[in-house]
Scaffold this active site. Structure first.
Site, PDB file in Angstrom:
ATOM      1  CB  THR A  28       4.567   0.708   7.608  1.00  0.00           C
ATOM      2  OG1 THR A  28       4.493   2.091   7.959  1.00  0.00           O
ATOM      3  CG2 THR A  28       5.924   0.410   6.992  1.00  0.00           C
ATOM      4  CG  HIS A 121      12.066   1.586  -7.111  1.00  0.00           C
ATOM      5  ND1 HIS A 121      12.195   1.844  -5.758  1.00  0.00           N
ATOM      6  CD2 HIS A 121      13.191   2.076  -7.695  1.00  0.00           C
ATOM      7  CE1 HIS A 121      13.349   2.434  -5.539  1.00  0.00           C
ATOM      8  NE2 HIS A 121      13.973   2.591  -6.688  1.00  0.00           N
ATOM      9  CB  ILE A 231       3.912   9.137   7.326  1.00  0.00           C
ATOM     10  CG1 ILE A 231       3.882  10.078   6.122  1.00  0.00           C
ATOM     11  CG2 ILE A 231       3.383   7.758   6.962  1.00  0.00           C
ATOM     12  CD1 ILE A 231       4.865   9.692   5.054  1.00  0.00           C
TER      13      ILE A 231
END
Length: 244
Positions: A28, A121, A231
């Site tokens: 993000t 993924h 983070i």
């Protein structure tokens, strides 16, 4: 440096087998929206629910609509690695970070320079012809109109795991082994609600589980340290000082 970041730095400096497991929240700060937060992709209103659009059956039955959504909402070709990605590269170069396990398909860990990256993924940077298996870069998807086709005529499918598809067993095997053997497991930017990927956390047998996430997760009660800060700021603060 906050007390929590200082604690994380002490943990990181004390062990030689560290694994990082990350989700959408890692990216993000690179301008890529996450999925489940208040401002995430799943909170928006679309003609079809994103979970439906990003399913294999929708890809097959509504291929043109799938690619319209995929180009507009899933591809961020200008995104660059942020402080979190760069800090993990520093830790890998120390020799103590053994693996980066990511649920993201944006490829930013590899772009930053991490080498042992396990993409649960898949990657938006790989796109495979469904007929001849030729591989194409993201730019081919972005520049194509409607449904992208291979030179052989086959449809080019992003090499990402859609809903209803299984994870790569070889990647899962490597990820579960790395987590099982880790002394420290740092989990960041993920709600830990997406299975089966989140379930591999259960293979951790160490006593240093660190969660860096702005919201609660189902694994909070098992964590030794929970940090609700950025983070990028957290990892940069705990892993700073090494030249890359």
């Amino acid at each position: 440096m906050s007390a929590d970041i200082a604690k994380l730095k002490h943990i990181i400096d004390s062990f030689d087998n560290i694994v990082f497991f990350g989700g959408a929240g890692v990216s993000t700060e690179s301008g890529i929206p996450d999925f489940r937060s208040a401002d995430g992709l799943y909170s928006k209103s679309y003609t079809y629910p994103p979970e439906m659009i990003l399913s294999y059956s929708f890809f097959i039955s509504n291929t043109e609509e799938f690619f319209r959504f995929y180009r507009e909402k899933m591809l961020y070709s200008n995104a660059k690695p942020n402080n979190a990605h760069i800090a993990l590269v520093r830790l890998e170069k120390r020799g103590t970070l053994k693996a980066v396990i990511t649920q993201n398909v944006d490829g930013l860990h590899k772009m930053a320079g991490s080498e042992n990256v396990l993409e649960l993924h898949g990657s938006a940077h790989r796109n495979l012809c469904m007929e001849c298996n030729d591989c194409y870069l993201m730019e081919v998807i972005l520049e194509s109109k409607n449904v992208p086709h291979c030179k052989c005529g086959g449809i080019i499918k992003p090499d990402v795991v859609l809903f209803e598809e299984g994870l790569d067993p070889h990647v899962i095997s490597k990820a579960t082994r790395a987590i099982h053997e880790a002394e420290v497991l740092i989990v960041g930017g993920t709600s830990l609600n997406v299975y089966p990927a989140a379930g591999i956390i259960d293979y951790y047998r160490g006593s240093n589980l660190v969660l860096i996430n702005k919201s609660e997760t189902p694994y909070d009660r098992y964590a030794n340290l929970i940090i609700r800060e950025s983070i990028g700021q957290t990892l940069n603060g705990a892993i700073k000082g090494e030249e890359t």
